[in-house]
Design a protein around this motif. Structure first.
Motif, short mmCIF file in Angstrom:
data_model
loop_
_atom_site.label_atom_id
_atom_site.label_comp_id
_atom_site.label_asym_id
_atom_site.label_seq_id
_atom_site.Cartn_x
_atom_site.Cartn_y
_atom_site.Cartn_z
N ARG A 323 0.83 -1.22 0.00
CA ARG A 323 0.00 0.00 0.00
C ARG A 323 0.86 1.26 0.00
O ARG A 323 0.62 2.19 -0.78
N HIS A 372 -7.93 5.72 1.76
CA HIS A 372 -8.21 5.51 3.18
C HIS A 372 -9.72 5.31 3.36
O HIS A 372 -10.47 6.29 3.47
N ASN A 377 -11.71 8.76 1.98
CA ASN A 377 -10.68 9.49 1.22
C ASN A 377 -10.11 8.62 0.09
O ASN A 377 -9.48 7.60 0.34
N HIS A 379 -7.69 8.36 -3.33
CA HIS A 379 -6.63 8.93 -4.15
C HIS A 379 -6.81 8.42 -5.57
O HIS A 379 -6.95 7.22 -5.79
N GLU A 418 -6.69 15.60 2.11
CA GLU A 418 -5.56 15.65 3.04
C GLU A 418 -4.30 16.26 2.44
O GLU A 418 -3.31 16.43 3.15
N HIS A 419 -4.28 16.57 1.17
CA HIS A 419 -3.06 17.10 0.55
C HIS A 419 -3.03 18.61 0.51
O HIS A 419 -1.98 19.20 0.24
#
Ligand code: 2HG
Ligand code: ZN
Length: 462
Positions: A323, A372, A377, A379, A418-419
């Motif tokens: 991961r 996540h 979340n 990506h 989160e970025h």
């Protein structure tokens, strides 16, 4: 002009380390986005809070923009200096300053790498629980400035939960001491929380008082092969109901293929559409039995097609690599990244809709999904096809983000989970924040930084 400015900075802050080599300008002027050409004025590397204050006073007097800089592992362009700004690197301010066993807090300088923070906490028999793959390179100041999340949010929350106090240098060089390590403080606006996630646009974080906590009980790591995203959510519910989850992360067959091509070891003989890496408390026999029971129930229901459980720390690390290695494994394809969130319950519908949308608009794109699950979340990494030029690829990906933003607005989701917004997502801020909210954000920016000298052009144009 440049020489005059630097001469005046040298005069204003005589002991300041200043670097202007071409290699340094390039190195400190960019982050992991690699989209912009670095062009900073110079790199300032202060070693004290007083020097940071003096630099900001100079910046006010000379009206020079400043980009606060940590480990520059960001993926949104938040630490890019492409317009003659002074990069203010906190890299040399990288020590733990104080530990209080009664408060269970650790005071650290902003430039301390996250991994060093982890180690410093362990020296006191405690943990700082925020964690993610960039731990060796990112800095705690950058984590705070972006309210970093990572792989243990499901158990411990985001960076925001772990900050008991902040020292911040303002645009004019004043030093703010925010919350001072207090547990309770109901005395008006909480600027500490406002600064967390402000991406260097409101002040320069120079020190933080971090909350620490007890280490978790011994844990195990499981890798699960899953036939569809809908049942993946059932597995999540089943595991969460019975186990103390530390992490619950997913990735697709495409992601796995890239990590294996990058040197990781194949976990199963067969290929499966989805995989989950989960870590959970396994400190005693009852917890271990609960994990096996959850696994067997999920197998019995057809929600899990295969699974491995770690029998050693080395095996656990190997499973985690599948991961955590994804970002590095796909880097050579210059991926365009989206980092979005929706309510956890809305993930299957959101994923199905956006997968179809991207597939229809750009059927030749290879899209790598991971993220996540417990945080809603996702990506989304779009890999650049070999036969598409950089500019054309960027244009197509911006179109994908526009499509995504419209879906997110409907789902009430976020264009950056989160970025951060940085430069990369500022055109899409309006998909997540209302017009009145953005107007207030701009008013806050003006209150803190009326000349717009702190990280200008990030989050929104001032
Ligand atoms: C992760 O969860 C990071 O691994 C990076 O947030 C995500 O590379 C990405 O898109
Ligand atoms: Zn992530």
């Amino acid at each position: 002009m440049t020489d005059l400015r630097l001469a005046s900075l040298r005069q204003a802050v005589p002991d300041l380390r200043l670097q202007t080599d071409a290699a340094d300008l390039e190195h400190y002027g960019r982050d992991w986005t690699r989209r912009w050409t670095p062009a900073p004025l110079a790199i300032a590397l202060p070693s004290t809070v007083q020097q940071v204050q003096a630099v900001m006073r100079w910046s006010a007097a000379e009206n020079v923009a400043v980009v606060p800089s940590g480990g520059r592992t960001g993926l949104s362009g938040g630490a890019v200096a492409a317009n003659g700004e002074l990069v203010l690197s906190l890299e040399r301010m990288n020590k733990a300053l104080d530990y209080d066993p009664v408060d269970r807090t650790l005071v650290v300088q902003a430039g301390m790498p996250l991994e060093a923070v982890h180690n410093a906490a362990l020296e006191h028999g405690l943990i700082y629980p925020v964690d993610f793959a960039a731990r060796g390179s990112c800095s705690i100041g950058g984590n705070i400035a972006t309210n970093a999340g990572g792989i243990r949010v499901i158990r411990y929350g985001n960076t925001r939960e772990w900050i008991a106090g902040l020292k911040v240098v303002t645009a004019d060089g004043e030093l703010l001491e925010l919350n001072k390590g207090l547990v309770k403080n109901s005395s008006g606006y909480d600027f500490r929380q406002l600064l967390i996630g402000s991406e260097g646009t409101l002040g320069v974080i120079v020190e933080a008082t971090l909350k620490l906590t007890d280490p978790p009980p011994a844990s195990n790591v499981m890798l699960l092969a899953i036939p569809s995203f809908e049942v993946l959510m059932q597995v999540f519910a089943a595991f969460r109901a019975r186990l103390q989850l530390q992490a619950f992360e997913f990735f697709t067959d495409k992601a796995l293929r890239h990590v294996l091509a990058h040197g990781a070891q194949a976990p199963f003989d067969e290929v499966h559409p989805y995989y989950v890496v989960t870590e959970f408390a396994a400190g005693d026999e009852a917890q271990e039995a609960a994990a096996m029971a959850a696994f067997e129930d999920c197998m019995g229901n057809g929600w899990v097609s295969d699974g491995v459980i770690s029998a050693s720390d080395a095996q656990a690390a190997q499973l985690w690599r599948l991961r955590e290695g994804i970002t590095e494994a796909v880097a050579r394809y210059k991926p365009y990244k989206n980092d979005v969130s929706v309510r956890i319950s809305a993930m299957p519908a959101f994923l199905a809709e956006t997968q179809a949308l991207i597939g229809e608009a750009y059927p030749h794109f290879e899209v790598v999904w991971f993220g996540h699950i417990g945080d809603g979340n996702l990506h989304i990494n779009v890999l650049k096809p070999d036969d598409t030029g950089d500019a054309e690829f960027l244009q197509q990906c911006e179109h994908v983000t526009k499509l995504l933003a419209a879906v997110l607005a409907r789902f009430g989701g976020s264009i950056s989970a989160e970025h951060g917004i940085g430069l990369v997502k500022k055109d899409y801020l309006g998909s997540t924040r209302g017009a009145a909210e953005i107007a207030l954000m701009k008013a806050v920016k003006r209150a803190f930084d009326p000349q717009a000298r702190l990280n200008p052009g990030k989050v929104f144009d001032s």
